[in-house]
Design a protein around this motif. Structure first.
Motif, PDB file in Angstrom:
ATOM      1  N   ASP A 114      29.843 -83.202 -16.070  1.00 16.97           N
ATOM      2  CA  ASP A 114      28.462 -83.057 -16.511  1.00 16.97           C
ATOM      3  C   ASP A 114      27.942 -81.636 -16.347  1.00 16.97           C
ATOM      4  OD1 ASP A 114      28.319 -85.687 -17.274  1.00 16.97           O
ATOM      5  OD2 ASP A 114      27.679 -86.380 -15.296  1.00 16.97           O
ATOM      6  N   ARG A 115      28.702 -80.688 -16.835  1.00 13.14           N
ATOM      7  CA  ARG A 115      28.254 -79.298 -16.914  1.00 13.14           C
ATOM      8  C   ARG A 115      28.337 -78.871 -18.369  1.00 13.14           C
ATOM      9  NH1 ARG A 115      28.800 -75.846 -12.208  1.00 13.14           N
ATOM     10  NH2 ARG A 115      28.543 -74.091 -13.637  1.00 13.14           N
ATOM     11  N   PRO A 116      27.304 -78.238 -18.908  1.00 10.85           N
ATOM     12  CA  PRO A 116      27.335 -77.849 -20.328  1.00 10.85           C
ATOM     13  C   PRO A 116      28.495 -76.915 -20.663  1.00 10.85           C
ATOM     14  CG  PRO A 116      25.448 -76.863 -19.184  1.00 10.85           C
ATOM     15  CD  PRO A 116      26.022 -77.890 -18.281  1.00 10.85           C
ATOM     16  N   PHE A 140      29.574 -80.649 -28.162  1.00 15.94           N
ATOM     17  CA  PHE A 140      28.539 -79.619 -28.211  1.00 15.94           C
ATOM     18  C   PHE A 140      27.156 -80.254 -28.095  1.00 15.94           C
ATOM     19  CE2 PHE A 140      31.750 -77.066 -30.853  1.00 15.94           C
ATOM     20  CZ  PHE A 140      32.223 -76.406 -29.722  1.00 15.94           C
ATOM     21  N   LYS A 141      26.971 -81.425 -28.710  1.00 16.29           N
ATOM     22  CA  LYS A 141      25.702 -82.145 -28.572  1.00 16.29           C
ATOM     23  C   LYS A 141      25.476 -82.573 -27.131  1.00 16.29           C
ATOM     24  CE  LYS A 141      24.774 -84.102 -33.142  1.00 16.29           C
ATOM     25  NZ  LYS A 141      24.717 -85.332 -33.968  1.00 16.29           N
ATOM     26  N   ASP A 191      15.460 -70.623 -31.605  1.00 19.28           N
ATOM     27  CA  ASP A 191      14.342 -71.019 -30.737  1.00 19.28           C
ATOM     28  C   ASP A 191      14.652 -70.728 -29.271  1.00 19.28           C
ATOM     29  OD1 ASP A 191      12.865 -71.919 -32.890  1.00 19.28           O
ATOM     30  OD2 ASP A 191      13.562 -73.994 -32.704  1.00 19.28           O
ATOM     31  N   VAL A 192      15.908 -70.910 -28.893  1.00 22.36           N
ATOM     32  CA  VAL A 192      16.314 -70.654 -27.502  1.00 22.36           C
ATOM     33  C   VAL A 192      16.322 -69.159 -27.208  1.00 22.36           C
ATOM     34  CG1 VAL A 192      18.218 -70.818 -25.846  1.00 22.36           C
ATOM     35  CG2 VAL A 192      17.635 -72.780 -27.281  1.00 22.36           C
ATOM     36  N   ASP A 193      16.902 -68.368 -28.125  1.00 19.71           N
ATOM     37  CA  ASP A 193      17.014 -66.926 -27.890  1.00 19.71           C
ATOM     38  C   ASP A 193      17.055 -66.197 -29.229  1.00 19.71           C
ATOM     39  OD1 ASP A 193      17.459 -64.372 -27.049  1.00 19.71           O
ATOM     40  OD2 ASP A 193      19.356 -64.761 -26.026  1.00 19.71           O
ATOM     41  N   ARG A 194      15.961 -65.532 -29.552  1.00 19.08           N
ATOM     42  CA  ARG A 194      15.868 -64.806 -30.823  1.00 19.08           C
ATOM     43  C   ARG A 194      16.671 -63.508 -30.800  1.00 19.08           C
ATOM     44  NH1 ARG A 194      11.935 -66.585 -34.139  1.00 19.08           N
ATOM     45  NH2 ARG A 194      11.814 -64.585 -35.215  1.00 19.08           N
ATOM     46  N   THR A 214      18.574 -75.459 -23.406  1.00 22.49           N
ATOM     47  CA  THR A 214      18.536 -73.997 -23.597  1.00 22.49           C
ATOM     48  C   THR A 214      19.934 -73.391 -23.617  1.00 22.49           C
ATOM     49  OG1 THR A 214      18.399 -73.513 -21.214  1.00 22.49           O
ATOM     50  CG2 THR A 214      16.325 -73.904 -22.381  1.00 22.49           C
ATOM     51  N   TYR A 215      20.956 -74.225 -23.679  1.00 22.92           N
ATOM     52  CA  TYR A 215      22.332 -73.710 -23.650  1.00 22.92           C
ATOM     53  C   TYR A 215      22.690 -73.200 -25.046  1.00 22.92           C
ATOM     54  CZ  TYR A 215      27.263 -73.390 -22.522  1.00 22.92           C
ATOM     55  OH  TYR A 215      28.535 -72.925 -22.319  1.00 22.92           O
ATOM     56  N   LEU A 216      22.519 -71.904 -25.215  1.00 21.06           N
ATOM     57  CA  LEU A 216      22.602 -71.259 -26.527  1.00 21.06           C
ATOM     58  C   LEU A 216      23.952 -71.443 -27.209  1.00 21.06           C
ATOM     59  CD1 LEU A 216      21.175 -69.254 -28.518  1.00 21.06           C
ATOM     60  CD2 LEU A 216      22.290 -67.435 -27.234  1.00 21.06           C
ATOM     61  N   ALA A 217      25.034 -71.234 -26.454  1.00 15.39           N
ATOM     62  CA  ALA A 217      26.380 -71.259 -27.051  1.00 15.39           C
ATOM     63  C   ALA A 217      26.661 -72.578 -27.748  1.00 15.39           C
ATOM     64  CB  ALA A 217      27.430 -70.987 -25.975  1.00 15.39           C
TER      65      ALA A 217
END
Length: 495
Positions: free
Chosen positions: A240-242, A265-266, A304-307, A274-277
């Protein structure tokens, strides 16, 4: 209570305390409690029309009022957080600098300061304003971390990593080793990055942080066996770690099982929205499946997470290009090139869109920008520029780029077949389009005509015409010389 994440209890018990430390803990706890409520409300509106792009915390304005006139470095840190969340970027930077001046060892405020910066140029202009000298360890760590976050480190950051990992400083720091590996990854030196990650895993085999970057390295290098082995090893540690979900997703993607890759990935985004990758990689998978609309949705989540991450903008450009909506694609590619101005792929993608739109002049300019970041042996961009200039009927410029292809190919000792087309174009230009250097054209065609390339027939025919043109020119020059000599002799005799 704070360690148990009972934030409302912390705020309640500290409500009458006046010290700076108690005030910091109380306001920070209020903030964390309001964040939990905002996130809960956001999830409650999931998949409804009213759900905003990101959770909205209405309490931040009131919390900012409580630290508006703060002078304590920890309260200034909170003020910088609130200003950043309210998109008051310049004020947040100024407040973060004041917090660092009061207490430089709070790494969280350095991280926040890095999040406020938009690009590497802004970082370089900020470093002289810091309350510490540029040679200070914290400033150097900040520089490495921020440029890695922006995805734009250089050899300078690699040198800093090597210095800080020396025996004089932190030779056993797995965090610094990971930063060095990330620098190598962003510089596309995947072999060196993999070697660095191997050293980290030997030193700290149970470390999960940055494992997703290692999976990206193995994915790009197409090392299926190593990626599968790594996935099995880390799944035994934790599920359970992204980062681990991202690694497993890369494993399935490399085996072309796009649906399973998307599933993981979902899962990563469910663990950390917020996990951008994960959003970006999910978008890539949808592009592979030709599901442009789902890809656009994933890439928009990433924005939205990181422009400031160019990959999300680039992905949006690719998705719209897939839909043949080139004007939209150009808009997103322009955002990507603004964030990463020396990335060859981004300029090439933009140029292709302009070409599809019939805007050849803009396509030329984009390809010229691509050349700035290209290697010295690059020929593909030169060929595209030659084609564009030919389409614009600018034959001299087209011939110049074809000549450059010939020169690079010869210097790289490529076979004649790899530059025969360019040689033929240059020869034809000199023969019939105003170039005039027939001897150079003859030299080029003699090389092609004696090769095994497909252009042998064209070269042989051109060579005959060039030799004929040279002979005719020599005959004309001789006639002119004779006429000039005769006129001179006649004039002397008259005298």
């Amino acid at each position: 209570m704070f360690d148990a994440k009972e934030f409302s209890r912390v705020a309640h018990w500290l409500r009458d305390c006046q010290s700076a430390k108690a005030s910091f803990l109380r306001i920070y706890s209020d903030f964390m409690a309001s964040e939990k409520n905002a996130l809960r409300e956001w999830y409650r509106m999931d998949k409804t029309r009213n759900q905003p792009h990101t959770p909205v915390n209405p309490s931040i304005v009131n919390l900012l009022q409580e630290v508006q006139n703060a002078t304590d470095p920890w309260l200034l840190f909170l003020k910088a957080i609130f200003l950043h969340r309210l998109s008051r970027r310049e004020e947040a930077i100024e407040t973060a600098l004041l917090s660092i001046a009061g207490y430089p060892w709070n790494w969280s405020v350095w991280t926040l300061l890095g999040d406020c910066l938009e690009d590497g140029d802004e970082l370089l202009s900020l470093i002289p304003l810091l309350p510490l000298p540029a040679t200070h360890l914290l400033v150097q760590l900040f520089q490495i971390k921020t440029l890695n976050t922006l995805g734009n480190p250089s050899d300078a950051e690699l040198t800093l990593c090597d210095k800080l990992l020396s025996e004089e400083f932190f030779p056993q720091s797995s965090w610094l080793m990971a930063q060095r590996a990330c620098v190598l990854y962003h510089m596309h030196e995947y072999g060196s990055a993999e070697t660095q990650f191997k050293k980290i895993r030997e030193l700290d085999p149970f470390r999960i942080d940055d494992i997703d970057i290692l999976s990206n390295v193995l994915y790009v290098s197409e090392k299926r066996l190593e990626l599968s082995k790594l996935a099995h090893e880390v799944l035994a540690l934790e599920r359970d770690r992204p980062e681990i979900c991202c690694l497993v997703g890369n494993h399935y993607s490399l085996h072309l099982d796009h649906e399973k890759a998307i599933k993981y990935f979902k899962r990563a985004t469910q663990l950390d929205r917020t996990y951008l990758a994960a959003w970006i990689l999910m978008g890539h998978e949808y592009v592979e499946m030709k599901n442009s609309h789902a890809a656009i949705e994933a890439y928009r989540k990433a924005v939205d997470v990181d422009r400031k991450d160019y990959r999300a903008w680039y992905g949006l450009g690719q998705a719209y290009e897939l839909l043949s909506m080139h004007q939209y694609a150009v808009y997103y590619y322009q955002h990507a090139t603004a964030l990463r101005p020396y990335d060859v792929r981004l300029w090439q993608a933009q140029a292709i869109c302009y070409e599809e739109m019939g805007r050849l002049r803009e396509a030329v300019e984009c390809n010229k920008r691509a050349l700035i970041g290209a290697g010295p042996k690059e020929t593909t961009i030169h060929l595209r520029l030659a084609k564009l200039h030919n389409d614009l009927e600018e034959y001299r410029e087209a011939a110049a780029y074809h000549q450059r292809v010939v020169d690079i190919s010869k210097a790289s000792q490529k076979t004649v077949g790899e530059f025969a087309t360019s040689s033929v174009y240059v020869a034809r230009y000199h023969l019939s389009q105003g170039g005039g250097d027939l001897f150079h054209a003859r030299e080029l065609m003699e090389v092609v005509a004696s090769s095994q390339s497909e252009e042998v027939t064209q070269a042989t025919d051109l060579l005959k015409r060039i030799r004929s043109a040279i002979a005719q020119k020599q005959h004309t020059d001789a006639m002119k010389a004779t006429a000039t000599t005769s006129d001179g002799a006649a004039g002397a005799k008259t005298s």
